[in-house]
Scaffold this active site. Structure first.
Site, short mmCIF file in Angstrom:
data_model
loop_
_atom_site.label_atom_id
_atom_site.label_comp_id
_atom_site.label_asym_id
_atom_site.label_seq_id
_atom_site.Cartn_x
_atom_site.Cartn_y
_atom_site.Cartn_z
CG HIS A 44 55.61 2.59 28.50
ND1 HIS A 44 55.15 2.86 27.22
CD2 HIS A 44 56.81 1.96 28.32
CE1 HIS A 44 56.02 2.42 26.33
NE2 HIS A 44 57.05 1.88 26.98
CG HIS A 54 59.72 -2.40 27.72
ND1 HIS A 54 59.46 -2.76 26.42
CD2 HIS A 54 59.56 -1.05 27.78
CE1 HIS A 54 59.16 -1.66 25.72
NE2 HIS A 54 59.21 -0.61 26.52
CD GLN A 106 62.47 -3.27 21.13
OE1 GLN A 106 62.28 -3.15 22.33
NE2 GLN A 106 62.56 -2.21 20.32
CG HIS A 148 57.36 1.61 22.15
ND1 HIS A 148 56.48 0.75 22.72
CD2 HIS A 148 58.41 1.71 23.02
CE1 HIS A 148 56.97 0.34 23.89
NE2 HIS A 148 58.15 0.91 24.09
CD GLU A 162 61.88 5.07 22.94
OE1 GLU A 162 61.53 4.00 22.41
OE2 GLU A 162 62.38 5.13 24.08
CG ASP A 174 60.52 2.78 28.70
OD1 ASP A 174 59.79 1.87 28.26
OD2 ASP A 174 61.30 3.43 27.97
CD1 TRP A 227 66.67 0.55 24.87
CD2 TRP A 227 65.90 -1.27 25.94
NE1 TRP A 227 66.33 -0.40 23.93
CE2 TRP A 227 65.86 -1.50 24.55
CE3 TRP A 227 65.46 -2.28 26.81
CZ2 TRP A 227 65.40 -2.71 24.01
CZ3 TRP A 227 65.01 -3.48 26.27
CH2 TRP A 227 64.98 -3.68 24.87
N1 17E Z 1 62.20 -0.75 23.54
C1 17E Z 1 62.02 0.42 22.88
O1 17E Z 1 61.78 0.41 21.66
N2 17E Z 1 62.07 1.57 23.55
C2 17E Z 1 62.32 1.59 24.86
N3 17E Z 1 62.38 2.76 25.51
C3 17E Z 1 62.52 0.37 25.55
C4 17E Z 1 62.46 -0.78 24.85
C5 17E Z 1 62.82 0.39 27.01
FE FE2 Z 2 58.95 1.56 26.06
#
Ligand code: 17E
Ligand code: FE2
Length: 418
Positions: A61, A63, A156, A214, A217, A313, A319
């Protein structure tokens, strides 16, 4: 057939307990033979001296589209997921395919030098240009001789965050994304979140792709999209092809609900990815004290026999401004944050950045050290998984497709005292 490369006295994980070593012969990019002693020679012979030889690290995982952009155009001061998304929205306004390719290849070389030869990256597909996706698909092709890259089409800004995002997702699958992504907890309403999960499964079936969402989170204990993902996995039978990433709200659910959910997850047999480096910093930001850890129930998922892997990540992005791509750092953080301090638990954290990651990525026969397999392996400056994590061991050799791709000398320490 003559071997091109011979590794002598290798400690395989399967024989870690006995300490017995093997020789490994490589020919034509494949593992040709494994035996306690091989009576053959090869143009390149390396004496591994009883150190650990493992299948490569698997970054399940990351980005890569946002990698190496920390501080652009500004630093994340609140440290939250939401400010990160806003900063990225500004940064991606002038994203170009070249920009994505340059940074992603730089990050992948760094990862490969640390023993990572399999990577699953998310690509933000909420921009009409689809530059992130197009860039990463070009990178997938450009690196394929030394690195296996999977690309997840990741909305996103939400699959229903704008009128066009669902169409952009479908376009991304037509362009060749390996997996369908999602972000149900960020959709405008709970209903939109549920609808997005159904849409993701529909698209995955239509285009025959993997799923990596995702999911939850957030620290909100009411964020319950994991049960929706699990229900869709049960009904579609897609379980092992589905991954729930992050699931940090699972760390905040009450135990009565968590118990019920565990039963559903057992039936669903999906994969989980925790990203402890990032979520220990992103989550808990609205808490005063006590402050939650904001990481999913890694130990309990693992104990119940479900497949859990660990990801980095981020590498220096909106982030998370740190990160070098070293999966031993991720495993080490998991040992701490998830309290995986027992001997078997530490070993499991190593497995979560290797074989469990391979299972998450559905790599199947392409992964692992056995005769007839592609010759992808790493040599660590350690004798065991425990020592590898303990010392964040140097990866001395990275062998990709039968060739030594990277060689790194461990730091030399000279003691001048008594
Ligand atoms: N985008 C997201 O939604 N969550 C994350 N942890 C990252 C990007 C890095
Ligand atoms: Fe992520």
């Amino acid at each position: 057939m003559n071997a091109s490369l011979l590794l002598r006295r290798c400690q395989l994980i399967a024989q870690e307990a006995s300490g017995q070593t093997v020789d490994i012969a490589i020919a034509a990019g494949q593992i040709m033979a494994i035996a306690p002693t091989l009576e053959i020679s090869a143009p390149i012979e390396l004496d591994i001296g009883g150190q650990l030889v493992s299948a490569p690290f698997v970054e399940s995982h990351i980005h890569l589209d946002s990698a190496l952009t920390a501080g652009q155009p500004r630093w994340n001061l609140s440290g939250t997921l939401f400010e990160g998304i806003e900063i990225w929205r500004d940064r991606k306004a002038d994203l170009t395919i070249e920009d994505v390719k340059t940074r992603a290849i730089q990050a992948l070389k760094q990862q490969a030098s640390l023993g990572v030869l399999f990577v699953r990256s998310h690509a933000d597909v909420s921009e009409p240009s689809l530059s992130a996706l197009k860039g990463l698909l070009a990178v997938r092709e450009a690196v394929k001789d030394w690195m296996t890259l999977q690309v997840v089409a990741f909305p996103q800004d939400g699959l229903y965050g704008s009128e066009t995002n669902a169409a952009l997702m479908e376009e991304s699958l037509k362009l060749g994304a390996d997996a369908v992504g999602g972000i149900p907890h960020y959709e405008l309403t709970r209903e939109d979140g549920v609808r997005s999960v159904h849409k993701i499964f529909e698209l995955a079936q239509k285009y025959d792709r993997l799923i990596d969402i995702h999911c939850d989170e957030i620290d909100d204990p009411q964020s319950r999209f994991l049960e929706v993902v699990a229900a869709c996995a049960i009904r579609s039978g897609l379980g092992p092809r589905v991954t729930a990433s992050h699931t940090t709200a699972f760390g905040s659910y009450n135990d009565a609900y968590a118990l019920k959910l565990m039963g559903i997850l057992q039936r669903a047999q999906l994969n989980f990815i925790a990203n402890p480096l990032i979520n220990i910093t992103l989550q808990g930001r609205t808490d005063t004290y006590p402050k939650r850890r904001g990481v999913t129930r890694v130990k309990e998922l693992w104990q119940s026999g479900l497949n859990v892997s660990l990801g980095h990540d981020c590498i220096q992005d909106p982030w998370y401004s740190l990160g070098t791509g070293n999966l031993l750092a991720v495993a080490e953080m998991a040992v701490h944050v998830c309290q995986m301090t027992g001997q078997d638990e530490i070993d499991a954290c190593f497995d979560m950045v290797t074989s469990h990651g391979a299972r998450t990525l559905n790599l199947q026969a392409d992964y692992g050290i056995a005769e007839g397999q592609p010759a992808n392996l790493i040599v660590l400056d350690a004798r065991s998984r425990y020592e590898a994590i303990l010392n964040r061991a140097t990866v001395k050799y990275v062998i990709s497709r039968g060739q030594v791709l990277v060689e790194t000398a461990p730091p030399a320490v000279t003691w001048h005292g008594e």
